[in-house]
Design a protein around this motif. Sequence first.
Motif, PDB file in Angstrom:
ATOM      1  N   UNK A  45      55.167  44.040 -97.617  1.00 26.58           N
ATOM      2  CA  UNK A  45      56.006  43.915 -96.481  1.00 26.58           C
ATOM      3  C   UNK A  45      56.328  42.682 -95.602  1.00 26.58           C
ATOM      4  N   UNK A  46      54.440  42.053 -95.531  1.00 26.15           N
ATOM      5  CA  UNK A  46      54.660  41.107 -95.120  1.00 26.15           C
ATOM      6  C   UNK A  46      55.493  39.898 -95.809  1.00 26.15           C
ATOM      7  N   UNK A  47      54.796  40.049 -97.371  1.00 29.09           N
ATOM      8  CA  UNK A  47      55.459  38.366 -98.218  1.00 29.09           C
ATOM      9  C   UNK A  47      56.599  39.025 -98.118  1.00 29.09           C
ATOM     10  N   UNK A  48      57.520  40.096 -98.078  1.00 31.72           N
ATOM     11  CA  UNK A  48      58.742  40.715 -98.267  1.00 31.72           C
ATOM     12  C   UNK A  48      59.679  39.721 -96.887  1.00 31.72           C
ATOM     13  N   UNK A  49      58.686  40.009 -95.586  1.00 30.24           N
ATOM     14  CA  UNK A  49      59.183  39.895 -94.263  1.00 30.24           C
ATOM     15  C   UNK A  49      59.483  38.413 -94.407  1.00 30.24           C
ATOM     16  N   UNK A  50      58.209  37.465 -94.363  1.00 27.67           N
ATOM     17  CA  UNK A  50      57.605  35.572 -94.322  1.00 27.67           C
ATOM     18  C   UNK A  50      59.207  35.106 -95.361  1.00 27.67           C
ATOM     19  N   UNK A 288      50.653  36.303 -97.773  1.00 27.73           N
ATOM     20  CA  UNK A 288      49.156  37.549 -97.435  1.00 27.73           C
ATOM     21  C   UNK A 288      48.303  37.256 -98.740  1.00 27.73           C
ATOM     22  N   UNK A 289      47.426  38.111 -98.816  1.00 26.16           N
ATOM     23  CA  UNK A 289      46.352  38.101-100.326  1.00 26.16           C
ATOM     24  C   UNK A 289      47.661  38.962-100.433  1.00 26.16           C
ATOM     25  N   UNK A 290      48.069  38.459-102.484  1.00 22.12           N
ATOM     26  CA  UNK A 290      48.608  39.093-103.496  1.00 22.12           C
ATOM     27  C   UNK A 290      49.990  39.575-103.195  1.00 22.12           C
ATOM     28  N   UNK A 317      38.303  41.906-102.526  1.00 26.70           N
ATOM     29  CA  UNK A 317      39.217  41.800-100.964  1.00 26.70           C
ATOM     30  C   UNK A 317      39.595  39.943-100.858  1.00 26.70           C
ATOM     31  N   UNK A 318      40.694  39.340-101.914  1.00 23.17           N
ATOM     32  CA  UNK A 318      41.311  38.280-101.597  1.00 23.17           C
ATOM     33  C   UNK A 318      41.875  37.587-100.209  1.00 23.17           C
ATOM     34  N   UNK A 319      42.164  36.435 -99.955  1.00 27.69           N
ATOM     35  CA  UNK A 319      42.132  36.183 -98.971  1.00 27.69           C
ATOM     36  C   UNK A 319      43.802  35.619 -98.948  1.00 27.69           C
ATOM     37  N   UNK A 332      43.424  31.746 -95.679  1.00 28.22           N
ATOM     38  CA  UNK A 332      43.384  32.471 -94.235  1.00 28.22           C
ATOM     39  C   UNK A 332      43.206  33.891 -94.606  1.00 28.22           C
ATOM     40  N   UNK A 333      42.267  34.258 -93.567  1.00 31.59           N
ATOM     41  CA  UNK A 333      41.825  35.706 -93.331  1.00 31.59           C
ATOM     42  C   UNK A 333      42.431  35.671 -91.580  1.00 31.59           C
ATOM     43  N   UNK A 334      42.504  36.984 -91.273  1.00 31.00           N
ATOM     44  CA  UNK A 334      43.162  37.816 -89.742  1.00 31.00           C
ATOM     45  C   UNK A 334      41.831  38.774 -89.466  1.00 31.00           C
TER      46      UNK A 334
END
Length: 380
Positions: A45-50, A288-290, A317-319, A332-334
């Motif tokens: 969802x984040x990848x799409x939103x960006x 985002x990761x992936x 745990x890919x960043x 980056x990590x959050x």
Amino acid sequence: MISVTRAQVVAYRFAAHGLAPGGGADPGTVLATGLQDYPPGRSAGLALRLRTGAPPDSSAASTVLVHSVRGALHLHRAADLPRLAAALRVEDGHDLLRQSIGEFAAELADDGLSFGTALDEVAAAMRAEIAEQPAPTKGELSAAVSPRVDPRTTPWCSGCGAAHVQDQLFRMATLQAGLVVRLDPGAPGRFRYHAAGPASAPAPDPDPDPGSARADLVRAFLAAFGPAKPAHLAAWLGLVPAAGRRWWDRAAGGLERVEVDGGRFWFHPDRLAALQDSPAPAGVRLLPPHDPVTELADRPLLLPDPAHRRAVWRPAANPGVVLVDGEIAGVWRQRRERAEAVVQVEPFAPLPVPRREAAAADAAVIAEHTGASGSRLVFA
């Protein structure tokens, strides 16, 4: 044979993936191959939103989460599900990489049961169960389906202390059963299975021709990947090289050989102009990761430095990645501090202040997407 540079490939991917800063891009190219979601609810969802600049509409049915490529959760267009299910139905378990299926495929064949037959039986049991028990969790669906199917498909699992449908077979069967995943808003990382809507649910005997559906998926892969080789396709699909080559050959007749900095690849003839003439990437992005940028990639070509590749693609745990003018320039990590999202950036080389400030726009999107009250960038 045409010749292009690595820089032209990077520019093509940046444009094809809809990554120009500011949002509003058409995500069709990456939705055709799917946006991986891992952990559930965290990345797709984040990848799409960006890319689009718009928050996901939970009431919309145009996109759905399903177990698709490699059995992993991906966000796809709902309308694509019938052809996706037809393309990804595996008849011979020996085509799957051992790292995803273990010895199960060989043991199944030794027991006289084809993987395709097992896949169809488990999918049929899932459809029957979902009609009786809507919205089960994975555990609930597995517990209900396992007694209904051939015992050869339900090996003993020491981790669970029970005999149940082998995990990779289970995930692949959900797509054939027409099941989509909906996240549980009250439990991060948890999800339930639902029957897809009538417009998108694959039928027990899908109408699309598997051969043409696979050719379409290969073409979609190339559109997102850029110039590629059969080995790249096999790795993305989680197939052994020989099986990946059979897939590739379904579309190979329409492909053109391309030389990238001396290496030989293949690509769509109708996308060669875009490959040669895509504008130079500009801006700073936090992906985002992936994200499809890292999941659909010739890793050595995308990121030549081996140490940097190890920082991006990790055993677990890919960043997320930082793009600067289209190039992966850091990770980056959050973390959450009170109600604030802290985005910690580790650039591979020092970033000038204007570049750091340019990352703030995506950091704000990340914070909003995760429900934080605000964002703070920290540079290592």
